[in-house]
Design a protein around this motif. Sequence first.
Motif, mmCIF file in Angstrom:
data_model
loop_
_atom_site.group_PDB
_atom_site.id
_atom_site.type_symbol
_atom_site.label_atom_id
_atom_site.label_comp_id
_atom_site.label_asym_id
_atom_site.label_seq_id
_atom_site.Cartn_x
_atom_site.Cartn_y
_atom_site.Cartn_z
ATOM 1 N N VAL A 30 0.837 -1.207 0.000
ATOM 2 C CA VAL A 30 0.000 0.000 0.000
ATOM 3 C C VAL A 30 0.870 1.255 0.000
ATOM 4 N N LYS A 31 1.906 1.267 0.851
ATOM 5 C CA LYS A 31 2.815 2.429 0.901
ATOM 6 C C LYS A 31 3.542 2.620 -0.425
ATOM 7 N N LEU A 32 3.928 1.508 -1.049
ATOM 8 C CA LEU A 32 4.616 1.572 -2.332
ATOM 9 C C LEU A 32 3.762 2.305 -3.363
ATOM 10 N N PHE A 33 2.503 1.894 -3.484
ATOM 11 C CA PHE A 33 1.655 2.491 -4.507
ATOM 12 C C PHE A 33 1.244 3.917 -4.134
ATOM 13 N N ILE A 38 -0.826 6.417 -6.330
ATOM 14 C CA ILE A 38 -1.912 5.499 -6.669
ATOM 15 C C ILE A 38 -2.579 5.006 -5.395
ATOM 16 N N GLU A 39 -3.886 5.109 -5.349
ATOM 17 C CA GLU A 39 -4.648 4.645 -4.193
ATOM 18 C C GLU A 39 -4.909 3.146 -4.310
ATOM 19 N N MET A 40 -4.585 2.430 -3.254
ATOM 20 C CA MET A 40 -4.809 0.988 -3.214
ATOM 21 C C MET A 40 -5.281 0.610 -1.825
ATOM 22 N N THR A 41 -6.226 -0.318 -1.752
ATOM 23 C CA THR A 41 -6.722 -0.783 -0.465
ATOM 24 C C THR A 41 -5.980 -2.043 -0.038
ATOM 25 N N ILE A 42 -6.034 -2.339 1.252
ATOM 26 C CA ILE A 42 -5.443 -3.582 1.761
ATOM 27 C C ILE A 42 -6.065 -4.805 1.084
ATOM 28 N N PRO A 43 -7.410 -4.887 0.952
ATOM 29 C CA PRO A 43 -7.978 -6.054 0.252
ATOM 30 C C PRO A 43 -7.458 -6.205 -1.174
ATOM 31 N N GLN A 44 -7.265 -5.099 -1.881
ATOM 32 C CA GLN A 44 -6.691 -5.197 -3.223
ATOM 33 C C GLN A 44 -5.262 -5.731 -3.157
ATOM 34 N N ALA A 45 -4.495 -5.233 -2.211
ATOM 35 C CA ALA A 45 -3.103 -5.664 -2.086
ATOM 36 C C ALA A 45 -2.989 -7.149 -1.773
ATOM 37 N N ARG A 46 -4.004 -7.703 -1.128
ATOM 38 C CA ARG A 46 -3.978 -9.118 -0.739
ATOM 39 C C ARG A 46 -4.323 -10.072 -1.887
ATOM 40 N N ILE A 47 -4.912 -9.580 -2.958
ATOM 41 C CA ILE A 47 -5.440 -10.467 -4.000
ATOM 42 C C ILE A 47 -4.393 -11.451 -4.537
ATOM 43 N N PRO A 48 -3.174 -11.008 -4.889
ATOM 44 C CA PRO A 48 -2.205 -11.979 -5.439
ATOM 45 C C PRO A 48 -1.333 -12.637 -4.366
ATOM 46 N N VAL A 83 8.013 -2.509 -13.161
ATOM 47 C CA VAL A 83 7.920 -3.473 -12.057
ATOM 48 C C VAL A 83 9.274 -3.596 -11.357
ATOM 49 N N ASP A 84 10.353 -3.641 -12.156
ATOM 50 C CA ASP A 84 11.695 -3.713 -11.575
ATOM 51 C C ASP A 84 11.946 -2.506 -10.662
ATOM 52 N N ARG A 85 11.585 -1.330 -11.145
ATOM 53 C CA ARG A 85 11.805 -0.103 -10.365
ATOM 54 C C ARG A 85 10.991 -0.116 -9.075
ATOM 55 N N LEU A 86 9.735 -0.541 -9.176
ATOM 56 C CA LEU A 86 8.873 -0.576 -7.993
ATOM 57 C C LEU A 86 9.366 -1.617 -6.989
ATOM 58 N N LEU A 87 9.882 -2.741 -7.489
ATOM 59 C CA LEU A 87 10.418 -3.752 -6.582
ATOM 60 C C LEU A 87 11.600 -3.205 -5.802
ATOM 61 N N ASP A 88 12.446 -2.419 -6.465
ATOM 62 C CA ASP A 88 13.601 -1.815 -5.785
ATOM 63 C C ASP A 88 13.152 -0.866 -4.668
ATOM 64 N N ILE A 89 12.022 -0.204 -4.865
ATOM 65 C CA ILE A 89 11.479 0.679 -3.832
ATOM 66 C C ILE A 89 10.804 -0.133 -2.734
ATOM 67 N N PHE A 90 10.145 -1.221 -3.144
ATOM 68 C CA PHE A 90 9.366 -2.039 -2.213
ATOM 69 C C PHE A 90 10.237 -2.740 -1.168
ATOM 70 N N VAL A 91 11.367 -3.287 -1.599
ATOM 71 C CA VAL A 91 12.174 -4.128 -0.703
ATOM 72 C C VAL A 91 12.577 -3.396 0.581
ATOM 73 N N PRO A 92 13.117 -2.162 0.513
ATOM 74 C CA PRO A 92 13.432 -1.467 1.770
ATOM 75 C C PRO A 92 12.192 -1.212 2.634
ATOM 76 N N MET A 93 11.060 -0.921 2.001
ATOM 77 C CA MET A 93 9.817 -0.731 2.757
ATOM 78 C C MET A 93 9.421 -2.013 3.476
ATOM 79 N N ASN A 94 9.548 -3.141 2.760
ATOM 80 C CA ASN A 94 9.159 -4.414 3.359
ATOM 81 C C ASN A 94 10.119 -4.837 4.461
ATOM 82 N N LYS A 95 11.380 -4.442 4.350
ATOM 83 C CA LYS A 95 12.339 -4.733 5.424
ATOM 84 C C LYS A 95 11.881 -4.100 6.735
ATOM 85 N N VAL A 96 11.423 -2.864 6.630
ATOM 86 C CA VAL A 96 10.926 -2.163 7.823
ATOM 87 C C VAL A 96 9.705 -2.869 8.384
#
Length: 274
Positions: A30-33, A38-48, A83-96
């Motif tokens: 959610v923070k990434l998007f 981009i607005e995203m809900t937790i239920p949307q984030a859970r779909i995949p 997707v590659d760029r977003l993954l690079d941003i996502f990983v530090p967020m997910n570490k936290v």
Amino acid sequence: MIKTSVEAIIFDWAGTTVDFGSRAPMGAFVKLFQSEGIEMTIPQARIPMGINKWDHINALLSLSEIQSQWFKMHGKSHTDADVDRLLDIFVPMNKVSIRECGQLIPGVAELSKTLRERHIKIGSTTGYTKELLDILLPIAKEQGYEADALSYSGDTQLGRPSAQMMHKCAVQLGLDNPLAFIKVDDTEPGIQEGKAFGCWTVGVAVSGNALGLSFEELNAMPDGEANRLKNSARLKMQEMHPDYVIDSVADLLPIIDEINTRLDLGEKPNSYNN
């Protein structure tokens, strides 16, 4: 005839053994998007949920509600480079978020101790990358949970729902009979992974993605509402057709005993394909 019994349990991580409610990945997505406007809900984030993180981001970008926002901002559909760029941003967020949500789910440490006493090996597969798993492993170990075998996103050519990570764990454990394995997971790709391997599958309903609430949030609810949500989560898991559905890993020991009884009778899991 050689008797078969349960020799290994292959667990998922978030929502199954750690992070009640599987909140760490969701908050980071959610923070990434949001960081992209981009607005995203937790239920949307859970779909995949349950697939590797690159594919998860790609799947989220392909949701019609997200795709339309992306197109409006960029004037074109997303690319693999996005997707590659977003993954690079996502990983530090997910570490936290992993550090914030790394508590063991109640019952995991006790179950792990009992499995060791029974000489049942512990493995894990996950949609987390090695970089993320390296954050989580010492946190879990400090609380009393450690796996004998690990496979993670990027460790095999194909991730979930293929059985490649299961096969990799089996090799590490020195075991080759799917009947002696149980796959425990809170997501459909994880259940399908176990089925593709041909082993017993156990879906975790209440502690994981199907319910999506923290332990504290769930316990703070009125009993009637909590029970309604639990029943809904159980139904979601049953729709994935695992061999068994439990609320959390704290309920696993009786299932192991039942599977051993069924093995003695010559029974096999629904997915057995050998």
